[in-house]
Design an enzyme around this catalytic site. Structure first.
Site, PDB file in Angstrom:
ATOM      1  CG  PHE A 199      42.613  37.365  37.512  1.00 16.16           C
ATOM      2  CD1 PHE A 199      43.634  38.033  38.159  1.00 16.16           C
ATOM      3  CD2 PHE A 199      42.825  36.940  36.214  1.00 16.16           C
ATOM      4  CE1 PHE A 199      44.839  38.297  37.531  1.00 16.16           C
ATOM      5  CE2 PHE A 199      44.027  37.193  35.563  1.00 16.16           C
ATOM      6  CZ  PHE A 199      45.033  37.867  36.229  1.00 16.16           C
ATOM      7  CB  CYS A 208      51.098  45.290  36.875  1.00 13.77           C
ATOM      8  SG  CYS A 208      52.380  45.038  35.640  1.00 13.77           S
ATOM      9  CD  GLU A 265      53.261  45.168  30.354  1.00 11.14           C
ATOM     10  OE1 GLU A 265      53.018  43.957  30.233  1.00 11.14           O
ATOM     11  OE2 GLU A 265      53.207  45.768  31.433  1.00 11.14           O
ATOM     12  CD  GLU A 293      56.558  40.276  37.342  1.00 13.11           C
ATOM     13  OE1 GLU A 293      57.421  39.644  37.979  1.00 13.11           O
ATOM     14  OE2 GLU A 293      56.170  41.407  37.669  1.00 13.11           O
ATOM     15  CG  ASN A 313      46.898  45.828  34.920  1.00 14.59           C
ATOM     16  OD1 ASN A 313      46.693  44.753  34.378  1.00 14.59           O
ATOM     17  ND2 ASN A 313      48.071  46.419  34.881  1.00 14.59           N
TER      18      ASN A 313
END
Length: 438
Positions: free
Chosen positions: A252, A263, A151, A155, A211
């Protein structure tokens, strides 16, 4: 299609509700009976914008149901998703896969028809191999395949991310399981969402690599912000200047108190442990983890330094108001939130902390028992010697600084998210500090 989702936490519940909204026959399963009862009553276990309404609509439509009975729920399901937690294992930092493997065992013991078992949980490379081994060992005659489908939900924007994804990554080794996963995601083809098929191990690594890269971008711009403060540059100008390069991109690159959440801290650590196991160290990610951990507590010292510059030299006995506690806005998630380290640093210096967060105070109260939770932002700042913006909730962007100035004891504002215009705040009589700006 009939789809079963084992695990009704953040990922499982959002994914299940969205699959149901696509028209699939969806059942979300969880061992926690009280959670299932609350879900049946329309009470969400997490805060996510739009989720309660989406769940309610699909329950009414008969497409979404909740159960504690895995055996009955997976009967006839063409795809069985595993979406249970993989927290950092206490002691060594590896991802704790015990929940994933327990689900695999239970699926094996109750599999009665051909099905694709899909790991939606974030798992290290090789987990799919072990899940396949477990099922094959316990159900040698079962017809099944194991697929990786990580996934990529943010959030606060999870429903939009699921329905309009950048990409859908599926790690599958055979044509049958590829066909099943194509049918699962066929409704998204209308939005031209790219479906990327890879090998299973590549899919598992993609999640961690993504990530880790995003965490690296955050940490990089935070270090540039520190340098900007030393040389008199503006980190927002620097971020714009490099972000306009298509090879870098603007996302980011927002300086702040460091990354947190469910995460990035967990996944970067798990990637490091995987790299160690395979004797292929990832030094950049090692540095990212170390720098980010140090940064959070450093933000507490930044607040103390800002107070000293404004003439409030001794933090002991001073009241400091924190606006925002969650690791980001539009969530109630407090996992590894920067506020935790900031609060600890300020309490260690003897300060009294009062805080307000629109959604996170229940979760924060258990983690930060020394902090007094306020009823509103204005309640939090009353009598404060300093105000610190920690989480950039929209409610704080338009806060009445003149009203706040009348409530505080000292007009000291530390903006850890660079939300406010420095010239305007200072013109209003505030001693203002931000991150990477003059």
């Amino acid at each position: 299609m009939k789809i079963a989702m084992v695990g009704s936490g953040y990922v499982g519940l959002v994914s299940g509700a969205c699959f149901a909204d696509f028209g699939h026959d969806m059942v979300c399963i969880d061992k926690d009976e009280s959670k299932i009862e609350r879900l049946r009553a329309g009470i969400m276990p997490i805060y996510e914008p739009g989720l309660a309404e989406l769940v309610a609509a699909n329950v009414r439509g008969g497409r979404l149901s909740f159960s504690t009975d895995l055996a009955a729920s997976i009967k006839g399901a063409q795809a069985i998703f595993i979406a249970v937690g993989t927290p950092s294992r206490r002691g060594d930092g590896h991802a704790d896969l015990s929940y994933v493997y327990a689900v695999a065992q239970e699926i094996a013991d109750n599999l009665t028809a051909p099905a694709v078992v899909v790991t939606k949980s974030t798992v290290p490379v090789g987990t799919g191999d072990e899940v396949e081994r477990i099922i094959r060992e316990r159900a040698p005659h079962a017809e099944f395949a194991v697929v990786s489908n990580p996934e990529f939900l943010r959030e606060g924007a999870a429903i939009s991310d699921f329905k309009r994804p950048d990409r859908i990554v599926v790690g599958a080794e055979g044509e049958w399981e590829r066909g099943v996963m194509t049918e699962v995601y066929r409704p998204l083809f209308l939005n031209k969402a790219p479906l990327l098929f890879t090998g299973r191990r590549s899919s598992e690594l993609i999640k961690y690599a993504a990530n880790a890269f995003l965490a690296t971008k955050i940490t990089f711009i935070n270090e540039m912000a520190d340098l900007c403060e030393k040389v008199g540059a503006d980190v927002q100008d620097v971020a714009r200047g490099i972000g306009l390069d298509n090879r870098i991109g603007a996302k980011f690159l927002h300086a702040g108190p460091g990354y947190g959440g469910s995460c990035f801290p967990k996944d970067t650590l798990a990637l490091l442990k995987t790299a160690e196991d395979y004797a292929s160290p990832v030094r950049i990610v090692e540095a990212v983890v170390r720098v980010n951990d140090i940064r959070k507590r450093a933000m507490g010292r930044k607040v103390i330094e800002a107070m000293a510059k404004a003439g409030v030299r001794e933090p002991r006995g001073r009241r400091i108001a924190l606006l925002g506690l969650t690791f980001k806005p539009n969530t109630d998630d407090m996992r590894d939130a920067p506020s935790i380290a900031i609060v600890q640093a300020l309490i260690d210096a003897g300060a009294e902390i009062v805080a307000y967060d629109p959604e996170g105070m229940d979760a924060a109260a258990a983690l930060l028992p020394e902090v007094r939770m306020a009823q509103s932002a204005y309640d939090a700042v009353e009598g404060a010697d300093a105000v610190v913006l920690v989480t950039e909730w929209d409610a704080f962007r338009g806060i009445d600084l003149e009203r706040v100035g009348q409530l505080v004891k000292s007009r000291v504002l530390v903006d850890l998210r660079n939300v406010y215009n420095p010239d305007e705040v200072r013109a209003a009589g505030w001693h203002y500090s931000s991150v990477g700006r003059k």
